[in-house]
Design an enzyme around this catalytic site. Structure first.
Site, PDB file in Angstrom:
ATOM      1  N   GLY A 196     -39.336 -29.188   0.470  1.00 29.02           N
ATOM      2  CA  GLY A 196     -39.789 -27.874   0.013  1.00 29.02           C
ATOM      3  C   GLY A 196     -39.659 -26.829   1.108  1.00 29.02           C
ATOM      4  O   GLY A 196     -39.266 -25.684   0.851  1.00 29.02           O
ATOM      5  N   ASN A 250     -51.629 -24.347  -3.161  1.00 29.82           N
ATOM      6  CA  ASN A 250     -51.821 -25.775  -2.918  1.00 29.82           C
ATOM      7  C   ASN A 250     -53.276 -26.149  -2.636  1.00 29.82           C
ATOM      8  O   ASN A 250     -53.676 -27.273  -2.863  1.00 29.82           O
ATOM      9  CB  ASN A 250     -50.930 -26.245  -1.759  1.00 29.82           C
ATOM     10  CG  ASN A 250     -50.962 -25.318  -0.576  1.00 29.82           C
ATOM     11  OD1 ASN A 250     -50.630 -24.133  -0.684  1.00 29.82           O
ATOM     12  ND2 ASN A 250     -51.378 -25.821   0.566  1.00 29.82           N
ATOM     13  N   GLY A 302     -39.751 -33.009  -3.821  1.00 27.13           N
ATOM     14  CA  GLY A 302     -39.797 -34.277  -4.546  1.00 27.13           C
ATOM     15  C   GLY A 302     -41.124 -35.008  -4.427  1.00 27.13           C
ATOM     16  O   GLY A 302     -41.641 -35.538  -5.405  1.00 27.13           O
ATOM     17  N   CYS A 342     -57.222 -28.425  11.303  1.00 30.74           N
ATOM     18  CA  CYS A 342     -57.534 -28.509  12.739  1.00 30.74           C
ATOM     19  C   CYS A 342     -56.525 -27.662  13.501  1.00 30.74           C
ATOM     20  O   CYS A 342     -55.339 -27.954  13.476  1.00 30.74           O
ATOM     21  CB  CYS A 342     -57.373 -29.959  13.177  1.00 30.74           C
ATOM     22  SG  CYS A 342     -58.855 -30.642  13.844  1.00 30.74           S
TER      23      CYS A 342
HETATM   24  N1  PLP Z   1     -45.069 -25.275  -0.350  1.00 30.26           N
HETATM   25  C1  PLP Z   1     -46.228 -25.731  -0.847  1.00 30.26           C
HETATM   26  C2  PLP Z   1     -47.019 -24.872  -1.776  1.00 30.26           C
HETATM   27  C3  PLP Z   1     -46.704 -26.998  -0.501  1.00 30.26           C
HETATM   28  O1  PLP Z   1     -47.862 -27.436  -0.993  1.00 30.26           O
HETATM   29  C4  PLP Z   1     -45.926 -27.778   0.395  1.00 30.26           C
HETATM   30  C5  PLP Z   1     -46.400 -29.107   0.839  1.00 30.26           C
HETATM   31  O2  PLP Z   1     -47.590 -29.321   0.995  1.00 30.26           O
HETATM   32  C6  PLP Z   1     -44.702 -27.269   0.867  1.00 30.26           C
HETATM   33  C7  PLP Z   1     -44.312 -26.002   0.473  1.00 30.26           C
HETATM   34  C8  PLP Z   1     -43.831 -28.038   1.787  1.00 30.26           C
HETATM   35  O3  PLP Z   1     -43.126 -29.046   1.115  1.00 30.26           O
HETATM   36  P1  PLP Z   1     -42.421 -30.219   1.962  1.00 30.26           P
HETATM   37  O4  PLP Z   1     -43.524 -31.091   2.454  1.00 30.26           O
HETATM   38  O5  PLP Z   1     -41.531 -30.921   0.990  1.00 30.26           O
HETATM   39  O6  PLP Z   1     -41.658 -29.557   3.034  1.00 30.26           O
END
Ligand code: PLP
Length: 375
Positions: free
Chosen positions: A71, A150, A199, A324
């Site tokens: 991501g 998230n 993924g 942290c």
């Molecule tokens: N964007 C959001 C909203 C996420 O929650 C995360 C992972 O926690 C990411 C991006 C990053 O994804 P990746 O761990 O595949 O790099």
């Protein structure tokens, strides 16, 4: 002790069907999908099928799907692509509650000659849309707003923002890492230009991501080299993971109803009972526009880490709203941006469920988190 896993926004279990689909591509089917011979071509045709499966999940065309490594790579690729495509534009708009994959890139760009606007949110975590629209400028290269947060699960009105941004001729990107697989998305009637997926948030493995790139969007590759991914992302494809991602895309489409009925009901039960029984507890985020699997609960005046440690002793895996930072416990930037009081931000726990959770697990987590919070 069997783990009770309610930390699915951190990562998810790889579905057994995904493991099964991937396994031959680590052993017998090791060909390079770009090779001319039939051995390689058979892997290439499986890759093509996986691209179609992901496109189906998104309501997109297969040639709008780019496989990346995660991501984070998808987010960076999207933002750098827009900046490189229009080098005369030096302004970016994003929000104060993005994942570090976008937030830290924004802060980095702000130190390196770009103007970056971080849109604030209210106490419920809802975006100040007037602020966003007031800051659109002639030199805005890209607006990047996450689809769902998230930490709190709050869903943002990205389709509405994308339409308004498009009217100004500005590229719109959304980080949909927490969204895809949990609620329906359809790029066919959308104004979103680019969208990131990961993924490992939808029962595929870690180390595979997707960037949806609307046909016709100006693009500059982030990785240069070979001709893979239509010349838009060089590097020999991670074939087992791409094939796993395709299978996961099919599975989450089939599970969407379960996620939005049974899993949502389990989340609601957990939340309702905790709020009823633990004094000075409250939900962080917008209760009306939320992912079906996520709840962030603040237990005021209690140290979140202590609750997590006590739950951990019972095998319950959740996470804290705190991160942290350089040895000191700082409340999360998301809760801070929402103006959650320090005493509540420090005691915030995120529970994030998946289709693999059962009612028994949720009842057990509820009991143990209650006793950990009131001890
Ligand atoms: N964007 C959001 C909203 C996420 O929650 C995360 C992972 O926690 C990411 C991006 C990053 O994804 P990746 O761990 O595949 O790099």
């Amino acid at each position: 002790m069997k783990a009770i896993y309610v930390d699915n926004n951190a990562t998810t279990r790889v579905a057994p069907e995904v493991v099964e689909a991937m396994t031959p591509y680590f052993s017998d089917m090791y060909g390079n999908p770009s090779s001319m011979h039939a051995f390689g071509r058979s892997v290439g045709s499986k890759l093509k099928a996986a691209r179609e499966q992901v496109a189906d999940l998104l309501g997109a065309r297969p040639d709008e799907i780019l496989f990346t490594s995660c991501g984070t790579e998808s987010d960076s690729t999207a933002i750098y692509a827009a900046l490189h495509a229009t080098p005369e534009k030096r302004h970016i708009i994003t929000t104060r509650v993005e994942h570090p994959a976008v937030k830290n890139l924004g802060e980095h760009l702000a130190k390196n000659g770009y103007r970056v606007t971080f849109v604030p949110v209210d106490r419920q975590g809802r975006l100040d849309l007037d602020y966003l629209y007031d800051h659109l400028a002639d030199d805005t290269a890209i607006v990047s707003v996450m689809w769902a947060n998230n930490e709190t699960g709050t869903i943002f009105p990205v389709e509405e923002i994308a339409r308004n941004v498009r009217e100004r001729g500005i590229v719109f990107h959304t980080d949909a890492v927490q969204t895809v697989g949990k609620i329906p998305v359809n790029m066919a009637d959308s104004a979103i230009d680019m969208l990131s997926i990961s993924g490992h948030k939808l029962h595929a493995p870690k180390g595979i991501g997707v960037l949806y790139l609307r046909k016709g969007t100006k693009f500059a590759p982030f990785l240069m080299g070979g001709h893979q991914e239509g010349g838009r992302r060089a590097g020999t494809e991670n074939t087992p993971s791409i094939i796993g991602m395709g299978r996961a895309a099919q599975l989450v489409m089939d599970a969407m109803e379960d996620e939005n009925t049974r899993v949502k009901a389990l989340r609601d039960k957990l939340e309702r009972e905790l709020l009823k029984r633990v004094p000075a507890s409250m939900v962080n985020g917008d209760p009306d526009n939320r992912l079906p699997n996520t709840t962030s609960i603040a237990f005021e005046y209690i140290e979140g880490e202590a609750i997590l440690l006590l739950m951990d002793q019972h095998g319950i895996c959740a996470s804290s709203g705190s991160a942290c930072t350089s040895g000191s416990l700082e409340p999360s930037h998301v809760l801070r941006a929402m103006g959650v009081p320090f005493t509540a931000a420090h005691g915030s726990i995120r529970f994030s469920l998946s289709i693999y959770n059962t009612e028994e697990e949720i009842d057990f987590s509820m009991m143990k988190s209650i006793s950990s919070s009131v001890l």
